[in-house]
Motif scaffolding. Structure first.
Motif, short mmCIF file in Angstrom:
data_model
loop_
_atom_site.label_atom_id
_atom_site.label_comp_id
_atom_site.label_asym_id
_atom_site.label_seq_id
_atom_site.Cartn_x
_atom_site.Cartn_y
_atom_site.Cartn_z
N SER A 90 119.98 64.46 117.69
CA SER A 90 118.85 65.35 117.41
C SER A 90 118.83 66.54 118.36
O SER A 90 118.55 67.67 117.95
CB SER A 90 117.53 64.58 117.49
N ALA A 91 119.15 66.30 119.63
CA ALA A 91 119.19 67.39 120.60
C ALA A 91 120.31 68.38 120.27
O ALA A 91 120.13 69.60 120.38
CB ALA A 91 119.36 66.84 122.02
N LEU A 92 121.45 67.85 119.83
CA LEU A 92 122.56 68.73 119.43
C LEU A 92 122.18 69.56 118.21
O LEU A 92 122.42 70.77 118.17
CB LEU A 92 123.82 67.91 119.15
N LEU A 93 121.56 68.92 117.22
CA LEU A 93 121.12 69.66 116.03
C LEU A 93 120.07 70.71 116.40
O LEU A 93 120.08 71.82 115.87
CB LEU A 93 120.58 68.70 114.97
N PHE A 94 119.17 70.35 117.31
CA PHE A 94 118.16 71.29 117.79
C PHE A 94 118.84 72.51 118.42
O PHE A 94 118.48 73.65 118.13
CB PHE A 94 117.25 70.59 118.79
N GLY A 95 119.82 72.26 119.27
CA GLY A 95 120.53 73.36 119.93
C GLY A 95 121.27 74.25 118.96
O GLY A 95 121.21 75.48 119.05
N VAL A 96 121.97 73.65 118.01
CA VAL A 96 122.69 74.43 117.00
C VAL A 96 121.71 75.24 116.17
O VAL A 96 121.91 76.42 115.91
CB VAL A 96 123.56 73.51 116.11
N HIS A 97 120.63 74.59 115.74
CA HIS A 97 119.61 75.27 114.94
C HIS A 97 119.04 76.47 115.70
O HIS A 97 118.94 77.57 115.16
CB HIS A 97 118.49 74.28 114.59
N LEU A 98 118.71 76.25 116.96
CA LEU A 98 118.05 77.28 117.75
C LEU A 98 119.00 78.42 118.13
O LEU A 98 118.67 79.60 117.96
CB LEU A 98 117.47 76.65 119.02
N PHE A 99 120.19 78.08 118.62
CA PHE A 99 121.07 79.11 119.18
C PHE A 99 122.07 79.69 118.19
O PHE A 99 122.41 80.86 118.28
CB PHE A 99 121.78 78.57 120.42
N VAL A 100 122.54 78.89 117.25
CA VAL A 100 123.49 79.40 116.27
C VAL A 100 122.74 79.87 115.02
O VAL A 100 122.97 80.97 114.53
CB VAL A 100 124.55 78.34 115.89
N GLY A 101 121.84 79.04 114.54
CA GLY A 101 121.12 79.36 113.31
C GLY A 101 120.24 80.57 113.41
O GLY A 101 120.04 81.29 112.44
N THR A 102 119.71 80.84 114.59
CA THR A 102 118.85 82.01 114.75
C THR A 102 119.60 83.28 114.39
O THR A 102 119.08 84.13 113.68
CB THR A 102 118.28 82.08 116.18
N GLY A 103 120.83 83.39 114.85
CA GLY A 103 121.61 84.59 114.54
C GLY A 103 122.18 84.60 113.14
O GLY A 103 122.26 85.65 112.49
#
Length: 124
Positions: free
Chosen positions: A12-25
């Protein structure tokens, strides 16, 4: 410590990080710059942030359930929520015939939920 909940917390933390940092852009910024009408655009904007919060809370809740035995029920509720999100994501991806790169979230989430199920069934 409940290993399955710990694995779910990490996933969940990895998905959160990907969502926040990769998905935002890749998703959020283009969405806000698109020509979609204001109503649908800001609805998607709100949902984007709700998912961000959900993934962060799930990571924290799974970690809590992993290390605090009395929080086991929190982990179970999160497994049900995550399972429903996983089923919805898989159905959406398959029904729309989208490549995995378009919605990569649900397989990782499914792996985390599988680890929890294994842990709860076999007691590790």
């Amino acid at each position: 410590m409940i290993i399955g909940f710990l694995i779910a917390a990490i996933v969940s933390a990895l998905l959160f990080g990907v969502h926040l940092f990769v998905g935002t852009g890749e998703v959020h910024a283009p969405l806000m710059e698109s020509g979609i009408d204001q109503g649908p655009r800001y609805t998607l904007y709100l949902v984007w942030h709700m998912v961000t919060v959900l993934l962060g809370v799930m990571a924290a809740g799974f970690a809590w359930a992993a290390f605090v035995p009395s929080a086991w029920d929190v982990g179970v509720v999160l497994v049900v929520m995550a399972g429903l999100c996983t089923v919805w994501g898989a159905w959406l991806q398959m029904s729309a015939k989208l490549p995995l790169a378009v919605l990569p979230h649900w397989p990782g989430g499914a792996a985390g939920r599988g680890a929890v199920a294994w842990s709860l069934i076999f007691g590790t």
